[in-house]
Design a protein around this motif. Structure first.
Motif, mmCIF file in Angstrom:
data_model
loop_
_atom_site.group_PDB
_atom_site.id
_atom_site.type_symbol
_atom_site.label_atom_id
_atom_site.label_comp_id
_atom_site.label_asym_id
_atom_site.label_seq_id
_atom_site.Cartn_x
_atom_site.Cartn_y
_atom_site.Cartn_z
ATOM 1 N N SER A 255 62.121 64.463 45.688
ATOM 2 C CA SER A 255 61.333 64.626 46.906
ATOM 3 C C SER A 255 60.454 63.409 47.148
ATOM 4 O O SER A 255 60.050 62.712 46.211
ATOM 5 C CB SER A 255 60.477 65.886 46.835
ATOM 6 N N ASP B 282 59.559 65.105 52.387
ATOM 7 C CA ASP B 282 60.953 65.092 52.845
ATOM 8 C C ASP B 282 61.031 65.350 54.343
ATOM 9 O O ASP B 282 61.865 66.138 54.816
ATOM 10 C CB ASP B 282 61.792 66.115 52.076
ATOM 11 N N SER B 283 60.130 64.706 55.089
ATOM 12 C CA SER B 283 60.093 64.755 56.560
ATOM 13 C C SER B 283 59.672 66.102 57.114
ATOM 14 O O SER B 283 59.806 66.348 58.317
ATOM 15 C CB SER B 283 61.470 64.379 57.140
ATOM 16 N N ARG B 284 59.140 67.006 56.280
ATOM 17 C CA ARG B 284 58.688 68.325 56.725
ATOM 18 C C ARG B 284 57.192 68.484 56.500
ATOM 19 O O ARG B 284 56.631 67.941 55.548
ATOM 20 C CB ARG B 284 59.435 69.438 55.986
ATOM 21 N N PRO C 255 62.187 64.212 61.868
ATOM 22 C CA PRO C 255 61.244 63.887 60.787
ATOM 23 C C PRO C 255 59.805 63.801 61.268
ATOM 24 O O PRO C 255 59.526 63.223 62.323
ATOM 25 C CB PRO C 255 61.751 62.534 60.276
ATOM 26 N N GLY D 99 62.019 68.028 59.560
ATOM 27 C CA GLY D 99 63.283 68.028 58.846
ATOM 28 C C GLY D 99 64.061 66.768 59.156
ATOM 29 O O GLY D 99 63.573 65.846 59.820
ATOM 30 N N ALA D 100 65.290 66.711 58.672
ATOM 31 C CA ALA D 100 66.103 65.513 58.840
ATOM 32 C C ALA D 100 66.363 65.207 60.309
ATOM 33 O O ALA D 100 66.436 64.038 60.718
ATOM 34 C CB ALA D 100 67.424 65.678 58.089
ATOM 35 N N ASP D 101 66.517 66.238 61.128
ATOM 36 C CA ASP D 101 66.800 66.018 62.550
ATOM 37 C C ASP D 101 65.565 65.618 63.345
ATOM 38 O O ASP D 101 65.683 64.955 64.380
ATOM 39 C CB ASP D 101 67.413 67.289 63.163
#
Length: 415
Positions: A206, A226-228, A250, A246-248
Protein backbone atom coordinates in the motif's frame (compact mmCIF):
# COMPACT_ATOMS: atom_id res chain seq x y z
CA UNK A 1 53.86 81.40 -10.84
CA UNK A 2 55.32 78.30 -12.55
CA UNK A 3 52.61 75.79 -11.67
CA UNK A 4 49.27 75.13 -10.09
CA UNK A 5 49.44 76.26 -6.46
CA UNK A 6 53.14 76.82 -7.02
CA UNK A 7 53.93 73.14 -7.77
CA UNK A 8 54.88 71.77 -11.21
CA UNK A 9 54.47 73.33 -14.66
CA UNK A 10 51.36 75.32 -15.45
CA UNK A 11 50.39 73.97 -18.90
CA UNK A 12 51.32 70.25 -19.12
CA UNK A 13 48.62 69.45 -16.50
CA UNK A 14 45.78 70.15 -18.98
CA UNK A 15 46.76 67.46 -21.56
CA UNK A 16 47.21 64.99 -18.73
CA UNK A 17 43.70 65.70 -17.42
CA UNK A 18 42.23 65.34 -20.91
CA UNK A 19 44.00 62.00 -21.41
CA UNK A 20 42.80 60.75 -17.99
CA UNK A 21 39.26 61.79 -18.87
CA UNK A 22 39.39 59.83 -22.13
CA UNK A 23 40.59 56.74 -20.29
CA UNK A 24 37.82 57.11 -17.71
CA UNK A 25 35.17 57.41 -20.46
CA UNK A 26 36.61 54.35 -22.17
CA UNK A 27 36.46 52.33 -18.95
CA UNK A 28 32.88 53.39 -18.34
CA UNK A 29 31.89 52.32 -21.85
CA UNK A 30 33.63 48.99 -21.38
CA UNK A 31 31.93 48.43 -18.03
CA UNK A 32 28.55 49.31 -19.56
CA UNK A 33 29.14 46.85 -22.41
CA UNK A 34 30.07 44.11 -19.93
CA UNK A 35 26.93 44.75 -17.88
CA UNK A 36 24.72 44.70 -20.99
CA UNK A 37 26.23 41.45 -22.23
CA UNK A 38 25.97 39.84 -18.79
CA UNK A 39 22.33 40.89 -18.53
CA UNK A 40 21.56 39.41 -21.97
CA UNK A 41 23.22 36.11 -21.05
CA UNK A 42 21.36 36.00 -17.74
CA UNK A 43 18.06 36.46 -19.55
CA UNK A 44 18.97 33.64 -21.96
CA UNK A 45 19.87 31.35 -19.07
CA UNK A 46 16.73 32.07 -17.10
CA UNK A 47 14.47 31.74 -20.11
CA UNK A 48 16.10 28.44 -21.03
CA UNK A 49 15.67 26.90 -17.59
CA UNK A 50 12.12 28.16 -16.92
CA UNK A 51 10.56 28.32 -20.35
CA UNK A 52 7.37 26.60 -19.19
CA UNK A 53 6.52 29.38 -16.71
CA UNK A 54 5.62 33.03 -16.85
CA UNK A 55 8.98 34.76 -16.48
CA UNK A 56 7.33 37.77 -14.85
CA UNK A 57 6.08 35.65 -11.94
CA UNK A 58 7.86 34.36 -8.87
CA UNK A 59 7.01 31.72 -6.37
CA UNK A 60 6.48 32.68 -2.76
CA UNK A 61 4.03 33.15 0.09
CA UNK A 62 0.72 35.02 -0.16
CA UNK A 63 -1.85 35.88 2.52
CA UNK A 64 -5.58 36.56 2.42
CA UNK A 65 -7.47 38.02 5.38
CA UNK A 66 -10.94 37.54 3.87
CA UNK A 67 -10.99 33.83 2.95
CA UNK A 68 -9.40 34.25 -0.44
CA UNK A 69 -11.22 37.31 -1.81
CA UNK A 70 -8.05 39.46 -1.86
CA UNK A 71 -4.40 38.44 -1.61
CA UNK A 72 -1.17 40.23 -0.73
CA UNK A 73 2.43 39.11 -0.97
CA UNK A 74 3.72 37.98 2.43
CA UNK A 75 7.40 37.61 1.52
CA UNK A 76 8.27 40.91 -0.11
CA UNK A 77 11.76 40.93 -1.59
CA UNK A 78 12.54 37.21 -1.22
CA UNK A 79 11.76 36.16 -4.83
CA UNK A 80 11.52 32.51 -3.83
CA UNK A 81 11.97 29.87 -6.47
CA UNK A 82 9.93 27.22 -4.67
CA UNK A 83 7.85 27.79 -1.54
CA UNK A 84 6.60 24.31 -0.66
CA UNK A 85 4.74 24.51 2.67
CA UNK A 86 3.86 27.03 5.39
CA UNK A 87 2.91 26.72 9.05
CA UNK A 88 1.42 29.29 11.45
CA UNK A 89 2.29 29.30 15.15
CA UNK A 90 -0.95 28.60 17.10
CA UNK A 91 0.08 30.90 19.94
CA UNK A 92 1.41 33.75 17.76
CA UNK A 93 -0.18 34.38 14.38
CA UNK A 94 2.71 36.64 13.39
CA UNK A 95 5.17 33.75 13.64
CA UNK A 96 5.43 31.90 10.32
CA UNK A 97 7.64 29.07 9.07
CA UNK A 98 8.02 28.45 5.34
CA UNK A 99 9.62 25.38 3.80
CA UNK A 100 11.43 26.01 0.52
CA UNK A 101 13.61 24.02 -1.85
CA UNK A 102 16.63 25.36 0.07
CA UNK A 103 15.56 25.03 3.70
CA UNK A 104 13.37 27.00 6.13
CA UNK A 105 12.63 30.70 6.48
CA UNK A 106 11.06 32.24 9.57
CA UNK A 107 9.16 35.47 10.15
CA UNK A 108 8.19 36.95 13.52
CA UNK A 109 6.22 39.88 12.11
CA UNK A 110 3.71 38.31 9.75
CA UNK A 111 5.98 38.25 6.72
CA UNK A 112 7.45 41.76 6.73
CA UNK A 113 10.94 40.32 7.24
CA UNK A 114 12.43 36.82 7.09
CA UNK A 115 15.50 35.01 8.39
CA UNK A 116 16.85 31.50 7.71
CA UNK A 117 16.06 28.83 10.31
CA UNK A 118 18.66 26.24 11.27
CA UNK A 119 21.32 27.34 8.75
CA UNK A 120 23.92 24.63 8.34
CA UNK A 121 21.63 22.12 10.05
CA UNK A 122 18.50 21.93 7.88
CA UNK A 123 19.60 21.34 4.29
CA UNK A 124 17.57 20.74 1.16
CA UNK A 125 13.89 20.86 0.26
CA UNK A 126 11.39 21.03 3.13
CA UNK A 127 7.98 19.58 2.23
CA UNK A 128 6.61 19.17 5.77
CA UNK A 129 6.27 21.55 8.75
CA UNK A 130 4.25 21.46 11.96
CA UNK A 131 3.84 23.27 15.28
CA UNK A 132 2.71 21.51 18.41
CA UNK A 133 -0.80 22.57 19.56
CA UNK A 134 0.69 24.82 22.25
CA UNK A 135 3.32 26.29 19.89
CA UNK A 136 6.17 25.22 22.16
CA UNK A 137 7.65 22.83 19.58
CA UNK A 138 8.16 23.01 15.82
CA UNK A 139 9.14 20.21 13.47
CA UNK A 140 10.28 19.95 9.89
CA UNK A 141 11.27 17.21 7.49
CA UNK A 142 13.98 18.09 4.95
CA UNK A 143 15.92 15.99 2.50
CA UNK A 144 18.71 15.94 5.10
CA UNK A 145 16.53 14.54 7.91
CA UNK A 146 13.77 15.21 10.44
CA UNK A 147 14.39 18.10 12.84
CA UNK A 148 12.86 19.35 16.09
CA UNK A 149 12.99 22.86 17.50
CA UNK A 150 12.46 23.62 21.16
CA UNK A 151 13.78 26.33 23.48
CA UNK A 152 17.32 25.14 22.70
CA UNK A 153 17.05 25.52 18.94
CA UNK A 154 16.95 23.01 16.08
CA UNK A 155 18.34 19.50 16.43
CA UNK A 156 18.05 16.26 14.53
CA UNK A 157 15.32 13.79 15.48
CA UNK A 158 15.71 10.03 15.27
CA UNK A 159 13.81 8.68 12.27
CA UNK A 160 14.25 5.78 9.82
CA UNK A 161 15.83 6.67 6.49
CA UNK A 162 12.59 5.64 4.75
CA UNK A 163 10.89 8.62 6.43
CA UNK A 164 12.83 11.03 4.19
CA UNK A 165 11.76 12.88 2.21
CA UNK A 166 8.44 13.34 3.99
CA UNK A 167 5.12 14.35 2.48
CA UNK A 168 3.46 15.65 5.67
CA UNK A 169 3.95 16.37 9.37
CA UNK A 170 0.93 16.75 11.64
CA UNK A 171 0.58 17.26 15.36
CA UNK A 172 -1.83 14.97 17.18
CA UNK A 173 -4.25 16.18 19.81
CA UNK A 174 -2.45 14.12 22.46
CA UNK A 175 0.48 15.77 24.22
CA UNK A 176 3.87 15.09 22.58
CA UNK A 177 2.26 13.24 19.63
CA UNK A 178 3.42 13.87 16.06
CA UNK A 179 2.67 11.93 12.89
CA UNK A 180 4.99 11.92 9.90
CA UNK A 181 4.12 10.67 6.43
CA UNK A 182 7.30 9.58 4.68
CA UNK A 183 7.58 8.61 1.04
CA UNK A 184 4.70 6.15 1.35
CA UNK A 185 4.44 5.00 4.97
CA UNK A 186 3.32 6.43 8.31
CA UNK A 187 5.59 7.14 11.29
CA UNK A 188 4.67 8.38 14.76
CA UNK A 189 6.39 10.03 17.71
CA UNK A 190 5.15 9.88 21.29
CA UNK A 191 8.06 11.78 22.86
CA UNK A 192 7.54 15.25 21.48
CA UNK A 193 9.19 14.59 18.13
CA UNK A 194 12.52 13.38 19.46
CA UNK A 195 12.14 9.98 17.77
CA UNK A 196 9.87 8.38 15.18
CA UNK A 197 8.95 4.76 14.55
CA UNK A 198 6.93 3.16 11.77
CA UNK A 199 3.24 2.62 12.55
CA UNK A 200 2.33 -1.03 11.86
CA UNK A 201 -0.87 -1.98 10.09
CA UNK A 202 -0.39 -0.72 6.54
CA UNK A 203 0.48 -3.49 4.10
CA UNK A 204 3.83 -3.34 2.34
CA UNK A 205 2.13 -2.98 -1.04
CA UNK A 206 0.00 0.00 0.00
CA UNK A 207 1.03 3.62 -0.56
CA UNK A 208 -0.06 6.58 1.56
CA UNK A 209 0.18 9.94 -0.20
CA UNK A 210 -1.68 12.41 2.06
CA UNK A 211 -2.33 12.70 5.79
CA UNK A 212 -4.27 14.97 8.16
CA UNK A 213 -5.14 14.84 11.87
CA UNK A 214 -8.78 15.36 12.78
CA UNK A 215 -9.17 17.97 15.57
CA UNK A 216 -10.63 16.87 18.89
CA UNK A 217 -9.33 13.30 18.99
CA UNK A 218 -5.96 11.98 20.03
CA UNK A 219 -5.72 9.27 17.37
CA UNK A 220 -8.23 10.17 14.66
CA UNK A 221 -6.52 10.48 11.27
CA UNK A 222 -7.60 10.82 7.65
CA UNK A 223 -5.37 9.80 4.76
CA UNK A 224 -5.19 8.96 1.07
CA UNK A 225 -4.11 5.33 0.72
CA UNK A 226 -3.89 3.65 -2.68
CA UNK A 227 -5.81 6.61 -4.16
CA UNK A 228 -8.72 6.17 -1.70
CA UNK A 229 -9.88 8.34 1.21
CA UNK A 230 -9.37 6.39 4.44
CA UNK A 231 -10.05 6.98 8.16
CA UNK A 232 -8.22 5.61 11.21
CA UNK A 233 -9.56 5.75 14.77
CA UNK A 234 -6.42 4.37 16.41
CA UNK A 235 -3.50 6.45 15.23
CA UNK A 236 -2.99 4.68 11.91
CA UNK A 237 -2.86 1.06 13.04
CA UNK A 238 -6.15 0.22 11.31
CA UNK A 239 -7.91 1.93 8.43
CA UNK A 240 -11.42 1.88 7.00
CA UNK A 241 -12.33 2.73 3.43
CA UNK A 242 -14.73 5.65 3.16
CA UNK A 243 -15.85 4.68 -0.33
CA UNK A 244 -14.45 7.71 -2.13
CA UNK A 245 -11.70 7.36 -4.73
CA UNK A 246 -9.90 4.46 -6.33
CA UNK A 247 -7.97 3.59 -9.46
CA UNK A 248 -10.61 5.15 -11.73
CA UNK A 249 -10.84 8.38 -9.72
CA UNK A 250 -7.66 8.75 -7.62
CA UNK A 251 -7.95 11.12 -4.67
CA UNK A 252 -5.54 14.08 -4.78
CA UNK A 253 -5.77 15.19 -1.17
CA UNK A 254 -7.83 15.13 2.02
CA UNK A 255 -8.31 17.96 4.52
CA UNK A 256 -9.90 18.58 7.89
CA UNK A 257 -12.30 21.49 8.39
CA UNK A 258 -11.27 24.37 10.64
CA UNK A 259 -14.84 25.02 11.86
CA UNK A 260 -16.53 21.57 11.93
CA UNK A 261 -14.69 18.75 13.75
CA UNK A 262 -16.61 15.97 11.97
CA UNK A 263 -16.24 17.50 8.51
CA UNK A 264 -13.58 16.41 6.04
CA UNK A 265 -12.89 17.46 2.47
CA UNK A 266 -11.38 15.56 -0.44
CA UNK A 267 -10.77 16.08 -4.14
CA UNK A 268 -10.34 13.86 -7.19
CA UNK A 269 -10.04 14.94 -10.82
CA UNK A 270 -10.98 18.54 -10.05
CA UNK A 271 -14.11 17.42 -8.23
CA UNK A 272 -14.59 18.57 -4.61
CA UNK A 273 -16.49 16.41 -2.11
CA UNK A 274 -17.33 16.82 1.57
CA UNK A 275 -18.40 14.57 4.42
CA UNK A 276 -19.97 15.79 7.67
CA UNK A 277 -19.63 12.42 9.41
CA UNK A 278 -15.95 11.50 8.92
CA UNK A 279 -16.40 9.75 5.61
CA UNK A 280 -19.52 7.72 6.31
CA UNK A 281 -21.27 9.69 3.54
CA UNK A 282 -19.94 11.99 0.83
CA UNK A 283 -21.63 14.49 -1.42
CA UNK A 284 -20.26 16.58 -4.28
CA UNK A 285 -19.79 20.31 -3.82
CA UNK A 286 -21.05 22.20 -6.85
CA UNK A 287 -19.27 21.57 -10.11
CA UNK A 288 -15.74 20.49 -11.00
CA UNK A 289 -13.00 23.08 -11.34
CA UNK A 290 -12.91 24.88 -14.65
CA UNK A 291 -9.45 23.49 -15.51
CA UNK A 292 -9.85 19.83 -16.43
CA UNK A 293 -7.36 17.56 -14.72
CA UNK A 294 -6.30 20.09 -12.07
CA UNK A 295 -4.66 18.45 -9.06
CA UNK A 296 -6.00 19.94 -5.84
CA UNK A 297 -3.47 20.67 -3.07
CA UNK A 298 -5.56 22.49 -0.46
CA UNK A 299 -9.16 23.35 0.48
CA UNK A 300 -10.46 26.05 2.84
CA UNK A 301 -14.16 26.73 3.37
CA UNK A 302 -16.51 28.93 5.36
CA UNK A 303 -18.60 27.34 8.11
CA UNK A 304 -21.66 27.18 5.84
CA UNK A 305 -19.56 25.80 2.95
CA UNK A 306 -20.71 28.51 0.54
CA UNK A 307 -17.30 30.18 0.18
CA UNK A 308 -14.59 27.81 -0.97
CA UNK A 309 -10.91 28.39 -1.72
CA UNK A 310 -8.94 25.71 -3.56
CA UNK A 311 -5.22 25.61 -4.36
CA UNK A 312 -4.04 23.42 -7.21
CA UNK A 313 -1.30 22.86 -9.76
CA UNK A 314 -3.20 25.37 -11.93
CA UNK A 315 -3.26 28.11 -9.28
CA UNK A 316 -5.92 29.23 -6.78
CA UNK A 317 -9.69 29.11 -7.36
CA UNK A 318 -12.53 30.59 -5.33
CA UNK A 319 -16.29 30.07 -5.27
CA UNK A 320 -18.90 32.14 -3.45
CA UNK A 321 -21.87 29.90 -4.29
CA UNK A 322 -20.91 26.51 -2.91
CA UNK A 323 -18.88 25.48 -5.94
CA UNK A 324 -21.50 26.16 -8.59
CA UNK A 325 -19.10 28.61 -10.25
CA UNK A 326 -15.34 28.86 -9.86
CA UNK A 327 -13.14 31.88 -10.55
CA UNK A 328 -9.35 31.73 -10.84
CA UNK A 329 -7.67 34.21 -8.50
CA UNK A 330 -5.08 36.20 -10.43
CA UNK A 331 -5.05 39.59 -8.72
CA UNK A 332 -1.69 39.89 -6.92
CA UNK A 333 -1.16 36.12 -7.23
CA UNK A 334 1.31 34.41 -9.58
CA UNK A 335 -0.34 32.96 -12.66
CA UNK A 336 0.55 29.87 -14.67
CA UNK A 337 2.57 28.37 -11.80
CA UNK A 338 1.72 25.78 -9.18
CA UNK A 339 0.14 26.50 -5.82
CA UNK A 340 0.91 24.24 -2.88
CA UNK A 341 -1.10 23.35 0.23
CA UNK A 342 -3.12 26.05 1.99
CA UNK A 343 -2.51 26.93 5.63
CA UNK A 344 -5.11 28.52 7.90
CA UNK A 345 -4.41 30.75 10.87
CA UNK A 346 -5.49 28.73 13.95
CA UNK A 347 -6.62 31.96 15.60
CA UNK A 348 -8.56 33.44 12.67
CA UNK A 349 -10.32 31.13 10.21
CA UNK A 350 -10.58 33.95 7.68
CA UNK A 351 -6.80 34.22 7.31
CA UNK A 352 -5.26 31.74 4.90
CA UNK A 353 -1.84 31.38 3.31
CA UNK A 354 -0.92 29.98 -0.10
CA UNK A 355 2.52 29.00 -1.38
CA UNK A 356 3.68 28.96 -5.01
CA UNK A 357 6.59 27.34 -6.81
CA UNK A 358 8.19 28.22 -10.15
CA UNK A 359 9.63 24.71 -10.25
CA UNK A 360 6.90 22.03 -10.55
CA UNK A 361 6.33 20.31 -7.21
CA UNK A 362 6.67 16.90 -8.84
CA UNK A 363 10.14 17.90 -10.05
CA UNK A 364 11.19 19.14 -6.60
CA UNK A 365 9.90 15.90 -5.07
CA UNK A 366 11.67 13.75 -7.67
CA UNK A 367 14.93 15.57 -7.03
CA UNK A 368 14.52 15.07 -3.28
CA UNK A 369 13.77 11.35 -3.66
CA UNK A 370 16.63 10.71 -6.04
CA UNK A 371 19.01 12.98 -4.15
CA UNK A 372 20.05 14.48 -7.47
CA UNK A 373 21.92 17.70 -7.98
CA UNK A 374 19.89 20.54 -9.44
CA UNK A 375 22.70 21.17 -11.89
CA UNK A 376 21.70 17.95 -13.64
CA UNK A 377 18.52 19.73 -14.76
CA UNK A 378 20.42 22.36 -16.72
CA UNK A 379 20.98 21.60 -20.39
CA UNK A 380 24.51 22.15 -21.84
CA UNK A 381 23.58 25.41 -23.61
CA UNK A 382 22.12 26.92 -20.43
CA UNK A 383 25.13 25.70 -18.45
CA UNK A 384 27.52 27.29 -20.97
CA UNK A 385 25.54 30.51 -20.75
CA UNK A 386 25.72 30.43 -16.97
CA UNK A 387 29.48 29.88 -17.00
CA UNK A 388 29.89 32.73 -19.50
CA UNK A 389 27.79 34.95 -17.26
CA UNK A 390 29.95 34.13 -14.23
CA UNK A 391 33.12 34.73 -16.26
CA UNK A 392 31.94 38.11 -17.46
CA UNK A 393 30.92 39.09 -13.94
CA UNK A 394 34.43 38.17 -12.77
CA UNK A 395 36.00 40.23 -15.56
CA UNK A 396 33.73 43.14 -14.70
CA UNK A 397 34.76 42.89 -11.05
CA UNK A 398 38.46 42.85 -11.95
CA UNK A 399 38.06 45.88 -14.23
CA UNK A 400 36.13 47.75 -11.57
CA UNK A 401 38.79 47.00 -8.96
CA UNK A 402 41.56 48.09 -11.35
CA UNK A 403 39.72 51.29 -12.19
CA UNK A 404 39.19 52.12 -8.51
CA UNK A 405 42.84 51.46 -7.69
CA UNK A 406 44.02 53.70 -10.55
CA UNK A 407 41.59 56.40 -9.50
CA UNK A 408 42.77 56.21 -5.89
CA UNK A 409 46.42 56.33 -6.98
CA UNK A 410 45.71 59.41 -9.16
CA UNK A 411 43.85 61.10 -6.31
CA UNK A 412 46.61 60.58 -3.77
CA UNK A 413 49.59 61.19 -6.08
CA UNK A 414 51.60 64.38 -5.43
CA UNK A 415 51.03 67.27 -7.84
Amino acid sequence: MNGVLGVGPAFPARPLLIEAGKKQIGLRRLALWVRQLAFALACMLLSGSASSHDASSYGGVFRSRDLGAAWLNADVGLFLNAALVIAVDPRDSLHLLVGTDLGILSSRNGGRSWVPEGPGVIIGAVFALAFSPDGELAMCAATSGVFLRDQNGWRRAEAPSSAIPARALVAGAAKDRFYLLGRSRLFASQDGGRSFAVVPGLSQTSEMTALVAIPGSAELLAAVIDSRAMISDDGGRNWRNTGFGGADAPVDMIAADATRPQRIWAAAGGRIVVSDNLGADWHSVGRSLTQAGARVRGIAASADATTLVVSSDRGVYRSEDGGQTWAPKEDNLPIHIEAGPLARDPNDAGVIYAVFSLMPYAEVWRTAVEGGNLLARIDPISLAGGLSFCGLMLIGGVLAAWHLSRRRATTHSPR
